[in-house]
Write an enzyme that holds these catalytic residues in place. Sequence first.
Site, short mmCIF file in Angstrom:
data_model
loop_
_atom_site.label_atom_id
_atom_site.label_comp_id
_atom_site.label_asym_id
_atom_site.label_seq_id
_atom_site.Cartn_x
_atom_site.Cartn_y
_atom_site.Cartn_z
N LEU B 43 0.82 -1.20 0.00
CA LEU B 43 0.00 0.00 0.00
C LEU B 43 0.85 1.25 0.00
CD1 LEU B 43 -2.91 -0.96 2.40
CD2 LEU B 43 -2.99 -0.65 -0.07
N ALA B 44 1.88 1.29 0.84
CA ALA B 44 2.72 2.49 0.91
C ALA B 44 3.57 2.63 -0.35
CB ALA B 44 3.58 2.44 2.16
N ARG B 337 -6.23 -4.28 20.75
CA ARG B 337 -5.60 -5.59 20.55
C ARG B 337 -4.68 -6.00 21.67
NH1 ARG B 337 -4.50 -4.81 14.03
NH2 ARG B 337 -6.69 -5.00 13.51
#
Lengths: 232, 664, 255
Positions: B43-44, B337
């Site tokens: 993505l980056a 998380r």
Amino acid sequence: MGKFLSSSIGQKVIMSLTGLFLITFLIVHLIGNLQLILSQDEGYSFNSYAYFMTNNPVIKLTSYGLYAFILLHAIQGTYLYIQNKKARGSQGYAVTRYRTAGESKNSIYMGSLGLVILAFIIVHMVQFWAQMHFTDNVGAFTAEGYEGAKDLYALVSKTYENIWIVLFYVASMVFIAFHLWHGFRSAFQTLGLNHKKYTPFIKALGWSYAVLVPFGFAVIPVVMYLRHQGIL
Amino acid sequence: MPFQSNVPPGELSDKWKQYRSSMPLVAPNNKRRLEVIIVGTGLAGGAAAATFGELGYNVKVFTFHDSPRRAHSIAAQGGINAAKNYQNDGDSVYRLFYDTIKGGDYRSREANVHRLAEVSVNIIDQAVAQGVPFARDYGGLLANRSFGGVQVSRTFYARGQTGQQLLLGAYQSLSRQISLGNVQLFNRHEMVDLVMEDGKARGIIARNLLTGETERHAAHAVVLGTGGYGNVFYLSTNAMNSNGSAAWRAVKQGAYMANPCFTQIHPTCIPVSGEYQSKLTLMSESLRNDGRVWVPRKQDDAAAIREGKRTGLDIAEGDRDYYLERRYPAFGNLVPRDVASRAAKTACDEGLGVSPTGLAVYLDFDAAIERYGKSRAHSLNEYSADDMRIRELGVAVIAEKYGNLFEMYEKITGEDPYVMPMKIYPAVHYTMGGLWVDYNLQTNIPGLFAIGEANFSDHGANRLGASALMQGLADGYFVLPYTIGTFLSQEIRNPMVDPEGPAFKDAEAKAQARIEKIMSINGTKSAETFHRELGKIMWEYCGMARNAEGLQKGRRMIRELRDEFWSSVYVPGRIKEYNPELEKALRVADFLELGELMMLDALDRNESCGGHFREEYQSEEGEALRRDDEYAYVSAWEWDDNDPILHKEELIFENVELKTRSYK
Amino acid sequence: MENMKLKLKVWRQGGKYTKPQFVTYDLDGVSDHMSFLEMLDVLNEKLINLKEDPIAFEHDCREGICGTCSLVINGYPHGPMQQTTACQLHMRHFRDGETITIEPWRSRAFPIVKDLVVNRDAFDRIIQAGGYISVDTGQAQDGNAIAIEKDQASHAFDAATCIGCGACVAACPNASAMLFTAAKVSHLAQIPQGKVEADSRVQRMIAQHDAEGFGKCSNITACEAECPKAISVEHIARLNRQYIASSLGSEKVVS
């Protein structure tokens, strides 16, 4: 247009359109041929139908189109077959187990089926069409208004006295049925005519067609043979 | 080396806007003369490569995969956050900023996080324009769901395949730039070293993975979008080939590694089933929207389940402990998380685990199936539906929402999660640590930039769900394309370094020597064996709970393992051919150094925060005890073979008050 | 079952196997909880310990989404389980004592790199030919500016789930990549943003598909049967429709 026709889809469209034409032809052909057994008039109906078909200029023109389309369908099909073999590459699979989604497996063997059907068409044309046009083996059809017509009924009737020829025709119809089973529906898919609402109908129509039409054709030699044998 | 955060002055909410309007630009005709190397196509990296191509830079993009589309971003399931407030539930840029800072346990840089929240809204717009098929409501507008650690619905999603769809969007934009000739793609190429000259990053040495040849590639700037290093644990939810080598090669050239010990352990993964296990599979956090986490209240029941005498279905409602709902009533099953993972570990440590290994808890959809079933029956006017029918309808709703995840679970475990509650256990998922970068996303090496998971900047000590996709795309599409101008505008007059020159030849010779060295050991153990052993050490001593004694022991063990690696690894095949075993060995060699640095960092940080839980620092209820007075800094490590050097970037919080994180 | 015995017939090509061939390996100690690829890991570990050349096979995410794995197992691309990639296939679906044949994707457009690894760059080139929407970063309007009907978006999504693995080509008796190409054409053609350049997209992508040497679709549907994401051949029909319309109905000439 040339780019379209040489593209993979264009080539398939040729198969589809010629196929659909041949499908339409089969219906007409069947309706006419059923005269062989439906009207038990010593061939009057059938011969008059045959006379019409060979003398009407529009039908005549169409018949040349038909021959061209059969050839085009066969040549294009052969070309595609070769191209597709080449696309797989020189090394095939050691194990092949084809699964399909909604199509019968005979879709894989359309090329081979087509080849058998082409052989049948040649035999069929030699047996009837060539006999009528190029030989004197066919007697005259002597009915009023049909001057110069030939008694094609007699030729057919005589041909179907041979059990082997009858079996050959019946077997060929099985091949045609398999070919149509995929071909009918596939022609629509190639043209992009796939629709959630209508496709089930096209499928059902195609399957009925693939069974009924070849069945209709196969019945003719069988009935004529049985009548000749006095069984019917 | 420069070591300043370079955060621009001004009010937090105006910093980025003002900076963007005043930062140096590169004129279009000059962009054509500037070369940028981007390593990684996730993505980056993919987003950055596409955007740089659009802007007119000459881009070379590298991936070790056969195609840019295979980067591990593709596996992200749940969603992407954005402060759109489409749900009218009180969301805002500030709230996203605040949630992220708080979720990260106050260990990230305020200005970077605020910028991330600001550009989050542009990402959604961009992705929609690219054709990303986000989930929609009946009115045709974008749908949202909730993720852990927040009380609004701001997560955009595309079934359980959000990462795939966003990556394909970036990949398609990148493909367009490749076809236009603005970007040159080097697939099946792995960066094996960074080339430096005059203290600046000037290019890379890459190994063509098909031929094994090394290549020299020069540029005005190098961008690393190479992801995280979670595979240092061997078992993780990362893809098999994900690795930390590109970043580590940069560290070996002097780049600082920031907060390396901050590892995210994801609470909902499919538990380990045996020694042969090669990777762990994540079950999306979105499941905690509807799933309830529990273990048996009694140890006897848990033991009976472990022995296969009973199943979860046999445990009466009153004998179940929905421990997240009990301990954290405000957030319930949607705690962040780190909190959920630790709670699962605590339950299993108490002997309440429910798989043969004792390391699993239940994630149960029974209540959701009933709730949805009743609601669906109501909307279908089936007021007298019996329990069977309600269940059937409820299962259908769950299948619509999470069908692909349930199928995946069944494929892997062979159990039907619609009937039996899922078994889950925490697993390594993401690394918040990474290369140290300033506000411009530049490392301390001028000309070297790091984006996405490869840098450290935005998630502090714990990343919130659906924020990784947001950060990767923010960096690639909307941050770096601006901030790289601050460096490149100074480089217009500098010609590109000659790839035939000494800097490149030396770097290439060194890279080749390293490869030859690893091949020539010709020992007895595979790289995989070392990797597995390293993973066990990391998980045991630097996993969900850490202590000083264990970390010191772990560090010693890694050093011993590293020595053993360099004397007895065996790599089959040859250098100049397609050789995946050689690729693996080179990556494991780097992990064996990175792992030590993680131990060191965890040892230095005498506090508990986010994913970093030091047993010595906990409250009476077993919650993390942060020590802001001494540890509100980013640890930036300079590598040294004997004693890595710690640099500290103090974190200054001007806009949020540091509080003890509470989800109760 | 913890101790399955298997006979593996594996295609070897490249490295020391200058003559491509099947090599048979006996493997025992296979647990039925293993994934298929973990079973191959175990075999490779043994080969490496014997200082033999391990089997090259591609894999990455091992959760069925990256599309890297590419094995034909017993004649089925990705193995006998439908809608399952090879990496998600587990050994519980095989019998103790079974012989398993493992081959690479076979297609002229996917040349073999080594053993079971093939080169699928052709797929990237098909996407580069037009499998995108031409929008630069920063040009986008608000995400909610265009409403897209839920079902419509969902149908587009069904096509967009393609993982680019190439099983459709491997499965097709004609080695055609029509399902792959159709998936992208259909995804983008069904949403308003993608309609703008739909005509040129389909023209360019088909031209590239043909240039790569893939075969011609004859509607066998083996592709759909083997597609791990069960992408429907309906998308091929949509592709055909678009191609015919843009070739014959549109005045636009695409070069």
